[in-house]
Design an enzyme around this catalytic site. Sequence first.
Site, PDB file in Angstrom:
ATOM      1  CB  SER A 201       4.994 -13.877  43.599  1.00  0.00           C
ATOM      2  OG  SER A 201       4.144 -13.366  44.566  1.00  0.00           O
TER       3      SER A 201
ATOM      4  CD  GLU B  94      60.616   4.131  15.452  1.00  0.00           C
ATOM      5  OE1 GLU B  94      61.850   4.007  15.460  1.00  0.00           O
ATOM      6  OE2 GLU B  94      60.006   4.957  16.157  1.00  0.00           O
TER       7      GLU B  94
END
Length: 789
Positions: A335, A73
């Site tokens: 429990s 680019e």
Amino acid sequence: MNRKLKIVLIAAGVIITPVLLSPLPRFKAPLSTVVEARDGSLLGARIADDGQWRFPPSDSVPYKFEKALITFEDKYFYYHPGINPVSIIRALISNIKAGEIVSGGSTITMQVARISRGNRPRTYCEKIIEMLSAVKLEIFRSKKEILKMYVSNAPFGGNTVGLDAAAWRYSGISSNNLSWAEAAAYAVLPNSPSLVFPGKNQEILKSRRDELLRKLYRKNYLDSLTLVLALEEPLPGEPGQLPSEAPHLTDYFFKNNRGERVHTTLDPALQEKVIETINSHQKTLENNFIFNSACIVVSVENGEVLAYVGNSTLTETALHGGDVDIIQALRSTGSILKPVLYAGMQFSGDILPNTLVPDVPTRFPGFSPKNFDRSFSGAVTADYALSQSLNIPSVRMLQKYDPENFLALLKKTGFTTFHKPANYYGLSLILGGGETSLWELSGVYASLSRVLNRFIVEKKYNVTDYHPPVLVKDGEPGKTDTSALSIPLSASSIWLTYEALQRVNRPESETGWQYFSSSQNLAWKTGTSFGFRDAWAVGTTPEYVIGVWAGNADGEGRPGLTGVTAAAPILFDIFNVMGTSKSFIQPAEEMTTIKVCSQSGYRAGPDCPDTHEIWSCLAGLRSDVCPYHKIVHLNKAKTLRVTSACADPAEIINEPWFVLPPAMEYFYKQKHPEYKTLPPPAPGCTDDKSIPVMEFIYPTPGVKIFIPRDQIGLLTRIIPEVAHRNPSKRIYWHLDDRYITTTRFMHQIEILAASGLHILTAVDEDGNSIHCSFSITGTIERESGGRTQ
Ligand SMILES: [Zn+2]
């Protein structure tokens, strides 16, 4: 002022003012929620609010992509001030020749400006604004920051924005792991994002990618072999499913940290293994219509969560509450809190590990705990009661420790879900009367193990060792050293508890424990809530805690849904994957040896004939002395009890005798053939009144019996029961001095009593009598829902 200087200043102003007035590119679009594992890999993501896959900016730009992008680019990116005059003029010329805008001559900086303005149509005016914005951006941001803005916001076709989202959607990998071919393809794409769609313009995309790869080769970024292989690589494909390795956790962050990138503590390999394990067990559980299960693995050292599976991910689960995150759901504890009580009682010196605890029929108003197998042993040692998860002894222990103290202890160790006052839960708290989450439970176990580990290494405490699990990497503030005084539990009490929890023998009702017997280093406990609704299993080693829950998200109970059958197999499969060679080390510096009575487990008294030494917490030195050994006076043959009033003192033998209270004795001797009942008194001798022959099982003396409001004014039915050392003796019952009935062998009756204070009297045929006062009141108290297993 010098005229030349004026011209220069005006010229400068003409250039600078528009730059300053131009907009600084910013990105405010909503972001996807991204959840990463501890190594940065993607666990899951949720789409941004505007329907775009736009990941939050990452910290760095992948090297290969950077080289590819700049080569493709904007070769002079690191040298120009935002605009590149040469390429602009070149673009202008080709545009004029073509009669329309065919080339932008844009730098990466200008593209950032254009994307931030929403990719408006390309006009000369728009182009000028882009250029001015680009220059401004270059003034206020570094090149790296500008590059990162581009990488995070460039369009990659469809609703995919930014390199991260593109790499995961099209290639299924992190952008840090892109190959040169992939990096080149992604560098080309934002320029014409429509090229990505398969079947459409694939040749154009390929030729552009290949051209870029050759350029990169010429620049020596890759060698010839890499180039040849890269040219052969396929192009990025159709957008695929993003990873979904921790869907419930991703949902959690989508709710609480929307639009953020969350770096979690999860170990991706373990997470995958735990999902596999849960799903494979879930297939079996489904046969019994148990549709949900969850597991969390926490590191003891720092509380970091290593695996978080909020629910099975099977299709069948999805139809039955599969979206519920069970790890955070509040469920009845069954429990599973018993170990905390045991540790608290060791720490306070209320019991020693082998202290006998009553295991006899026990009734409280509206609450009548039963052991899982409905049996009574008369008395059991405290550690046996814990490892066997016996309910009645646990309730008796809580009664001794006091529910108020226990509630405070639970809160100090890190539980936050028990909001109600102690009298709301009552004694049922130890059997599942309250609710907590797998999250808190695992956090507390990790805290306890951490406290023990630190004490072994540093010989000190740090109250900040108690903290919840940590989900976000480096998310927890630093810890500070504090005094050791306010610790809720000592290392020794935790160690003694883990000793009991490492016992492999489990209740016969919970079959299958033999299967687990190889796992010696794991201290673990299961829990099953009332009505078989919740199956829990939690285990800890010095290194980690594994918490498992199985059941139905909608709360439906299933027969056979118990901690050991449904949850423990998952726990042990995961334990076997992780393994450990380490065992908890005994904090001997903080402990003491105590001489205990071999029969009662209490601290040995002067009359205890058989004693041995055990390790105990320091507070154990203050624990109760054995109450069960009594000196009895016997005839020469030791077959009758005598007193000096009825026998020759020289003939009397004084001997210590192990005498349990009548109710305990009744059940104890059935399971302990070695238990010797007291010889009867010799004819003509009065009985020793210091040893009771009878005991009320119900009512408990002084108890208040509450009756439901709609029965106020009516007589209330109660069923008193007495234990006699010699059940064949007759017992005559009186209520408030009025004779009611006589019983023999089964000393249980039914009476009707009105509101008010009453006295119940039982007299045996030898004239021994016991009294019990109780009151019946219409005041309503919440019935303790403790009929749990
Ligand atoms: Zn004793």
